[in-house]
Design a protein around this motif. Structure first.
Motif, short mmCIF file in Angstrom:
data_model
loop_
_atom_site.label_atom_id
_atom_site.label_comp_id
_atom_site.label_asym_id
_atom_site.label_seq_id
_atom_site.Cartn_x
_atom_site.Cartn_y
_atom_site.Cartn_z
N ILE A 42 0.83 -1.20 0.00
CA ILE A 42 0.00 0.00 0.00
C ILE A 42 0.87 1.25 0.00
O ILE A 42 0.52 2.27 -0.63
CB ILE A 42 -1.00 0.01 1.18
CG1 ILE A 42 -1.90 1.25 1.12
CG2 ILE A 42 -0.31 -0.08 2.52
CD1 ILE A 42 -2.69 1.40 -0.17
N ALA A 43 2.01 1.21 0.68
CA ALA A 43 2.90 2.38 0.70
C ALA A 43 3.45 2.66 -0.69
O ALA A 43 3.48 3.81 -1.15
CB ALA A 43 4.04 2.15 1.69
N ALA A 44 3.89 1.61 -1.38
CA ALA A 44 4.44 1.79 -2.73
C ALA A 44 3.38 2.29 -3.69
O ALA A 44 3.64 3.15 -4.54
CB ALA A 44 5.03 0.47 -3.21
N THR A 45 2.15 1.76 -3.58
CA THR A 45 1.06 2.18 -4.45
C THR A 45 0.70 3.64 -4.20
O THR A 45 0.48 4.41 -5.14
CB THR A 45 -0.18 1.30 -4.23
OG1 THR A 45 0.17 -0.07 -4.43
CG2 THR A 45 -1.29 1.67 -5.21
N THR A 46 0.64 4.02 -2.93
CA THR A 46 0.32 5.40 -2.58
C THR A 46 1.37 6.37 -3.11
O THR A 46 1.04 7.43 -3.66
CB THR A 46 0.20 5.56 -1.05
OG1 THR A 46 -0.79 4.65 -0.56
CG2 THR A 46 -0.18 6.97 -0.67
N ALA A 47 2.64 5.99 -2.97
CA ALA A 47 3.73 6.87 -3.43
C ALA A 47 3.67 7.12 -4.92
O ALA A 47 3.99 8.22 -5.40
CB ALA A 47 5.07 6.25 -3.05
N ALA A 48 3.23 6.11 -5.70
CA ALA A 48 3.25 6.21 -7.16
C ALA A 48 1.91 6.63 -7.76
O ALA A 48 1.82 6.84 -8.97
CB ALA A 48 3.66 4.87 -7.76
N SER A 49 0.88 6.80 -6.93
CA SER A 49 -0.48 6.93 -7.46
C SER A 49 -0.74 8.21 -8.25
O SER A 49 -1.65 8.24 -9.09
CB SER A 49 -1.50 6.81 -6.33
OG SER A 49 -1.31 7.83 -5.37
N THR A 50 -0.01 9.28 -7.98
CA THR A 50 -0.27 10.54 -8.68
C THR A 50 0.86 10.94 -9.62
O THR A 50 0.89 12.07 -10.11
CB THR A 50 -0.51 11.68 -7.68
OG1 THR A 50 0.63 11.83 -6.84
CG2 THR A 50 -1.74 11.40 -6.82
N ILE A 51 1.76 10.02 -9.89
CA ILE A 51 2.88 10.32 -10.79
C ILE A 51 2.44 10.01 -12.22
O ILE A 51 2.16 8.86 -12.56
CB ILE A 51 4.13 9.50 -10.43
CG1 ILE A 51 4.50 9.70 -8.97
CG2 ILE A 51 5.29 9.87 -11.35
CD1 ILE A 51 4.88 11.11 -8.61
N GLY A 61 7.81 3.88 -6.43
CA GLY A 61 7.22 2.75 -5.71
C GLY A 61 8.25 1.68 -5.39
O GLY A 61 8.22 1.08 -4.31
N ALA A 62 9.16 1.45 -6.33
CA ALA A 62 10.21 0.44 -6.13
C ALA A 62 11.15 0.82 -5.00
O ALA A 62 11.71 -0.05 -4.32
CB ALA A 62 10.99 0.24 -7.43
#
Length: 281
Positions: A42-51, A61-62
């Motif tokens: 969930i942390a990786a998905t959240t970090a990449a969600s608005t890029i 995310g990686a």
């Protein structure tokens, strides 16, 4: 720093003790590892969600996802993919195949429940509401892409993933410090996420969270079902993880470092004899 030979010898003893955990310990420690991987998901998905730039988003995310492996290694837990290295103890004839399979089975169950637990709480805690529902869309997209692969593609990506995961575990044991373990495990895990390889326990989180998000938010997710998750994703990815972790890394390093070191064969038996003598008194 431990040498590769010292790491290989250490893994024989690690595997020996892992298979002797009680079923309840396997399940509980497996639960924690699955939850740690779910949190990283969930942390990786959240970090990449608005890029908007897909490459930058995947890289971000990686770089976040290895936090899950750090928790697994340092906090104490049992992760199915890393436990594929118990094959080294089997090849050294310190552990039986049945003992190894028992460990894999119960740890996998614990991992599944832990990752699913995080997925359920994330969805029904309405975490996907973050960032104007961009996160909900990203969670579903992550799930759909994983069931769009063919069986062969998922299998191969599973192989590639667990080569890197087991290398991450292996490399972490080169260090004798917490910071060293985190640093050495970071790079292989970052690479597998960046390249889109498939980790069975991470996919439990990604797929269950995607299925539940689509249902809770009434969003379209064509082809994303429990059946497609289990048969088109989890089955081939799990088989691939075993091939990559046990068949390639485990067998490969055993052949290189332990096959011609019979003098090490007495260490575990001697330790067990000491334990038996201590129990008698």
């Amino acid at each position: 720093m431990n040498s590769p030979l010292e790491i290989a010898r250490g893994f024989v003893e690690i595997g020996y003790h892992k298979v002797r955990l009680s079923v309840w310990k396997m399940l509980i420690l497996g639960f924690f590892a699955g939850a740690f991987i779910g949190f990283a998901g969930i942390a990786a998905t959240t970090a990449a969600s608005t890029i908007d730039n897909a490459s930058v988003g995947r890289l971000l995310g990686a770089c976040v996802f290895p936090a899950g492996m750090s928790m697994v290694l340092v906090a104490g837990s049992e992760l199915f993919t890393g436990n594929n290295l118990i094959i080294i103890s089997v090849l050294q004839k310190k552990v039986t195949v049945l003992q190894m399979l028992k460990n894999w089975f119960f740890v996998f169950i614990g991992n599944f429940v832990g990752a699913a637990f995080v997925a359920v709480l994330v969805v029904y805690g309405h975490v996907p509401d973050l960032i104007n529902h961009h996160l909900a869309d990203k969670i579903i997209a992550n799930g759909m892409v994983r069931v769009s692969q063919t069986f062969t593609e998922a299998l191969i990506r599973g192989i590639l993933c667990n080569i890197l995961v087991c290398i991450a575990v292996w490399a972490s044991f080169a260090s004798k410090t917490v910071s060293g373990k985190i640093l050495m495990s970071f790079w292989p895990v970052m690479i597998f996420v960046l390249c889109g390889f498939e980790h069975s326990i991470a996919d439990v989180y990604f797929e269950i969270s995607a299925i539940l998000t689509a249902d809770e938010y009434h969003l379209a997710a064509e082809g994303l079902t429990w059946g497609s998750f289990l048969l088109k994703n989890l089955l081939p990815v799990t088989l691939g993880n075993i091939i990559g972790g046990a068949g390639i890394v485990g067998v490969g390093y055993w052949l290189v470092y332990l096959r011609h070191t019979p003098h090490f064969a007495m260490s575990i038996e001697a330790e067990q004899q000491e334990l038996d003598i201590a129990e008698e008194y």
